[in-house]
Design a protein around this motif. Sequence first.
Motif, PDB file in Angstrom:
ATOM      1  N   GLN A  39     -23.913   8.752 -21.039  1.00  0.00           N
ATOM      2  CA  GLN A  39     -24.750   9.039 -22.201  1.00  0.00           C
ATOM      3  C   GLN A  39     -26.119   9.473 -21.712  1.00  0.00           C
ATOM      4  O   GLN A  39     -26.983   8.655 -21.423  1.00  0.00           O
ATOM      5  N   PRO A  40     -26.352  10.778 -21.625  1.00  0.00           N
ATOM      6  CA  PRO A  40     -27.658  11.286 -21.187  1.00  0.00           C
ATOM      7  C   PRO A  40     -28.719  10.994 -22.238  1.00  0.00           C
ATOM      8  O   PRO A  40     -28.386  10.615 -23.368  1.00  0.00           O
ATOM      9  N   PRO A  41     -29.972  11.233 -21.912  1.00  0.00           N
ATOM     10  CA  PRO A  41     -31.046  10.981 -22.875  1.00  0.00           C
ATOM     11  C   PRO A  41     -30.876  11.707 -24.206  1.00  0.00           C
ATOM     12  O   PRO A  41     -31.396  11.281 -25.194  1.00  0.00           O
ATOM     13  N   SER A  42     -30.160  12.794 -24.254  1.00  0.00           N
ATOM     14  CA  SER A  42     -29.886  13.503 -25.513  1.00  0.00           C
ATOM     15  C   SER A  42     -28.934  12.725 -26.401  1.00  0.00           C
ATOM     16  O   SER A  42     -28.734  13.087 -27.545  1.00  0.00           O
ATOM     17  N   ARG A  43     -28.320  11.680 -25.875  1.00  0.00           N
ATOM     18  CA  ARG A  43     -27.536  10.670 -26.580  1.00  0.00           C
ATOM     19  C   ARG A  43     -26.066  10.959 -26.809  1.00  0.00           C
ATOM     20  O   ARG A  43     -25.356  10.098 -27.218  1.00  0.00           O
ATOM     21  N   GLN A  44     -25.586  12.173 -26.653  1.00  0.00           N
ATOM     22  CA  GLN A  44     -24.159  12.367 -26.887  1.00  0.00           C
ATOM     23  C   GLN A  44     -23.357  11.865 -25.706  1.00  0.00           C
ATOM     24  O   GLN A  44     -23.572  12.255 -24.566  1.00  0.00           O
ATOM     25  N   MET A  45     -22.427  11.000 -25.969  1.00  0.00           N
ATOM     26  CA  MET A  45     -21.586  10.379 -24.967  1.00  0.00           C
ATOM     27  C   MET A  45     -20.515  11.368 -24.523  1.00  0.00           C
ATOM     28  O   MET A  45     -19.866  11.996 -25.356  1.00  0.00           O
ATOM     29  N   ILE A  46     -20.333  11.495 -23.216  1.00  0.00           N
ATOM     30  CA  ILE A  46     -19.290  12.387 -22.721  1.00  0.00           C
ATOM     31  C   ILE A  46     -18.440  11.664 -21.680  1.00  0.00           C
ATOM     32  O   ILE A  46     -18.904  10.786 -20.971  1.00  0.00           O
ATOM     33  N   LEU A  47     -17.192  12.065 -21.597  1.00  0.00           N
ATOM     34  CA  LEU A  47     -16.265  11.455 -20.647  1.00  0.00           C
ATOM     35  C   LEU A  47     -16.579  11.932 -19.239  1.00  0.00           C
ATOM     36  O   LEU A  47     -16.754  13.116 -18.992  1.00  0.00           O
ATOM     37  N   VAL A  48     -16.627  10.988 -18.307  1.00  0.00           N
ATOM     38  CA  VAL A  48     -16.822  11.316 -16.898  1.00  0.00           C
ATOM     39  C   VAL A  48     -15.488  11.331 -16.166  1.00  0.00           C
ATOM     40  O   VAL A  48     -15.154  12.281 -15.460  1.00  0.00           O
ATOM     41  N   ILE A  49     -14.714  10.257 -16.357  1.00  0.00           N
ATOM     42  CA  ILE A  49     -13.488  10.126 -15.592  1.00  0.00           C
ATOM     43  C   ILE A  49     -12.584   9.113 -16.274  1.00  0.00           C
ATOM     44  O   ILE A  49     -13.060   8.223 -16.992  1.00  0.00           O
ATOM     45  N   ARG A  50     -11.289   9.258 -16.036  1.00  0.00           N
ATOM     46  CA  ARG A  50     -10.302   8.402 -16.697  1.00  0.00           C
ATOM     47  C   ARG A  50      -9.254   7.974 -15.672  1.00  0.00           C
ATOM     48  O   ARG A  50      -8.897   8.747 -14.782  1.00  0.00           O
ATOM     49  N   GLN A  51      -8.756   6.747 -15.855  1.00  0.00           N
ATOM     50  CA  GLN A  51      -7.755   6.205 -14.930  1.00  0.00           C
ATOM     51  C   GLN A  51      -6.645   5.536 -15.728  1.00  0.00           C
ATOM     52  O   GLN A  51      -6.922   4.726 -16.618  1.00  0.00           O
ATOM     53  N   GLU A  52      -5.415   5.878 -15.418  1.00  0.00           N
ATOM     54  CA  GLU A  52      -4.269   5.181 -15.999  1.00  0.00           C
ATOM     55  C   GLU A  52      -3.921   3.995 -15.106  1.00  0.00           C
ATOM     56  O   GLU A  52      -3.816   4.160 -13.891  1.00  0.00           O
ATOM     57  N   ALA A  53      -3.714   2.848 -15.695  1.00  0.00           N
ATOM     58  CA  ALA A  53      -3.498   1.639 -14.905  1.00  0.00           C
ATOM     59  C   ALA A  53      -2.211   1.691 -14.090  1.00  0.00           C
ATOM     60  O   ALA A  53      -2.098   1.037 -13.047  1.00  0.00           O
ATOM     61  N   TYR A  54      -1.234   2.461 -14.551  1.00  0.00           N
ATOM     62  CA  TYR A  54       0.031   2.502 -13.824  1.00  0.00           C
ATOM     63  C   TYR A  54      -0.046   3.396 -12.587  1.00  0.00           C
ATOM     64  O   TYR A  54       0.854   3.407 -11.764  1.00  0.00           O
ATOM     65  N   LYS A  55      -1.126   4.139 -12.467  1.00  0.00           N
ATOM     66  CA  LYS A  55      -1.294   5.017 -11.302  1.00  0.00           C
ATOM     67  C   LYS A  55      -2.078   4.278 -10.213  1.00  0.00           C
ATOM     68  O   LYS A  55      -3.165   3.763 -10.468  1.00  0.00           O
ATOM     69  N   GLN A  56      -1.531   4.248  -9.030  1.00  0.00           N
ATOM     70  CA  GLN A  56      -2.230   3.581  -7.931  1.00  0.00           C
ATOM     71  C   GLN A  56      -3.333   4.448  -7.358  1.00  0.00           C
ATOM     72  O   GLN A  56      -4.323   3.937  -6.826  1.00  0.00           O
ATOM     73  N   GLN A  57      -3.152   5.757  -7.457  1.00  0.00           N
ATOM     74  CA  GLN A  57      -4.137   6.666  -6.881  1.00  0.00           C
ATOM     75  C   GLN A  57      -5.407   6.664  -7.720  1.00  0.00           C
ATOM     76  O   GLN A  57      -5.369   6.781  -8.950  1.00  0.00           O
ATOM     77  N   ASN A  58      -6.539   6.559  -7.042  1.00  0.00           N
ATOM     78  CA  ASN A  58      -7.821   6.571  -7.732  1.00  0.00           C
ATOM     79  C   ASN A  58      -8.151   7.962  -8.256  1.00  0.00           C
ATOM     80  O   ASN A  58      -7.976   8.965  -7.559  1.00  0.00           O
ATOM     81  N   ALA A  59      -8.660   8.011  -9.486  1.00  0.00           N
ATOM     82  CA  ALA A  59      -9.026   9.285 -10.099  1.00  0.00           C
ATOM     83  C   ALA A  59     -10.282   9.856  -9.450  1.00  0.00           C
ATOM     84  O   ALA A  59     -11.173   9.104  -9.019  1.00  0.00           O
ATOM     85  N   THR A  60     -10.336  11.180  -9.403  1.00  0.00           N
ATOM     86  CA  THR A  60     -11.497  11.882  -8.848  1.00  0.00           C
ATOM     87  C   THR A  60     -11.796  13.097  -9.703  1.00  0.00           C
ATOM     88  O   THR A  60     -10.871  13.802 -10.126  1.00  0.00           O
ATOM     89  N   GLU A  61     -13.083  13.307  -9.977  1.00  0.00           N
ATOM     90  CA  GLU A  61     -13.543  14.496 -10.694  1.00  0.00           C
ATOM     91  C   GLU A  61     -14.792  14.996 -10.000  1.00  0.00           C
ATOM     92  O   GLU A  61     -15.891  14.517 -10.229  1.00  0.00           O
ATOM     93  N   ASN A  62     -14.611  15.959  -9.133  1.00  0.00           N
ATOM     94  CA  ASN A  62     -15.743  16.543  -8.394  1.00  0.00           C
ATOM     95  C   ASN A  62     -16.519  15.455  -7.648  1.00  0.00           C
ATOM     96  O   ASN A  62     -15.979  14.808  -6.756  1.00  0.00           O
ATOM     97  N   ARG A  63     -17.773  15.217  -7.998  1.00  0.00           N
ATOM     98  CA  ARG A  63     -18.591  14.236  -7.279  1.00  0.00           C
ATOM     99  C   ARG A  63     -18.352  12.799  -7.754  1.00  0.00           C
ATOM    100  O   ARG A  63     -18.939  11.854  -7.223  1.00  0.00           O
ATOM    101  N   PHE A  64     -17.519  12.641  -8.754  1.00  0.00           N
ATOM    102  CA  PHE A  64     -17.269  11.330  -9.347  1.00  0.00           C
ATOM    103  C   PHE A  64     -15.888  10.824  -8.924  1.00  0.00           C
ATOM    104  O   PHE A  64     -14.905  11.558  -9.029  1.00  0.00           O
ATOM    105  N   SER A  65     -15.842   9.595  -8.477  1.00  0.00           N
ATOM    106  CA  SER A  65     -14.559   8.988  -8.134  1.00  0.00           C
ATOM    107  C   SER A  65     -14.603   7.521  -8.514  1.00  0.00           C
ATOM    108  O   SER A  65     -15.674   6.951  -8.715  1.00  0.00           O
TER     109      SER A  65
END
Lengths: 114, 115
Positions: A39-65
């Motif tokens: 949630q940046p100072p402009s206030r709109q919440m945006i998704l960064v990353i998502r993980q399914e619990a059944y997946k063992q592999q860690n999710a990665t999105e560019n600089r975010f993991s």
Amino acid sequence: AQTVTQSQPEMSVQEAETVTLSCTYDTSESDYYLFWYKQPPSRQMILVIRQEAYKQQNATENRFSVNFQKAAKSFSLKISDSQLGDAAMYFCAYRSSYGQNFVFGPGTRLSVLP
Amino acid sequence: DVKVTQSSRYLVKRTGEKVFLECVQDMDHENMFWYRQDPGLGLRLIYFSYDVKMKEKGDIPEGYSVSREKKERFSLILESASTNQTSMYLCASSEAHRSSGNTIYFGEGSWLTVV
């Protein structure tokens, strides 16, 4: 009922450095989804990353993991090469496979220092 | 592009007034939510709706009601505003949970001050 805890109300990081935000959750379910929202100072919440619990592999999105430790019920977010635009409130969230609602943590305010 | 629109960004109301916060989504989502955001408390669910005219109480429904007459529109109503309802209100929507991990989309928020 599920709960989500973020133990760091505030954190700071130098530009270009790496920072890790912590999140733990409590659930008796085995199938669920975890999210990090920004949630940046402009206030709109945006998704960064998502993980399914059944997946063992860690999710990665560019600089975010994430580091997902299911047994420990831990879901931390790592931001690499931090940028000024990463400064925001970060919320960890949980969603059951069996329900419609999302449960949010209290948030961590991240500051990025030039 | 996904769009959740809240009709008012900033409102100032007097104690005892009836307040309407409107939210519209253009994604044909089944689920819509109203959250309240306060410092240190994160987001707390007030109400959510999983279909037209259907609603369920969240964690803090006291002092609030909701209306969903059309799929795309979800209104939050404060019947008699009080100063402890001064807060940021966030509307959100998501698909029904038919498949795994549908995410939630938020509006920009409505800052309500009750004086």
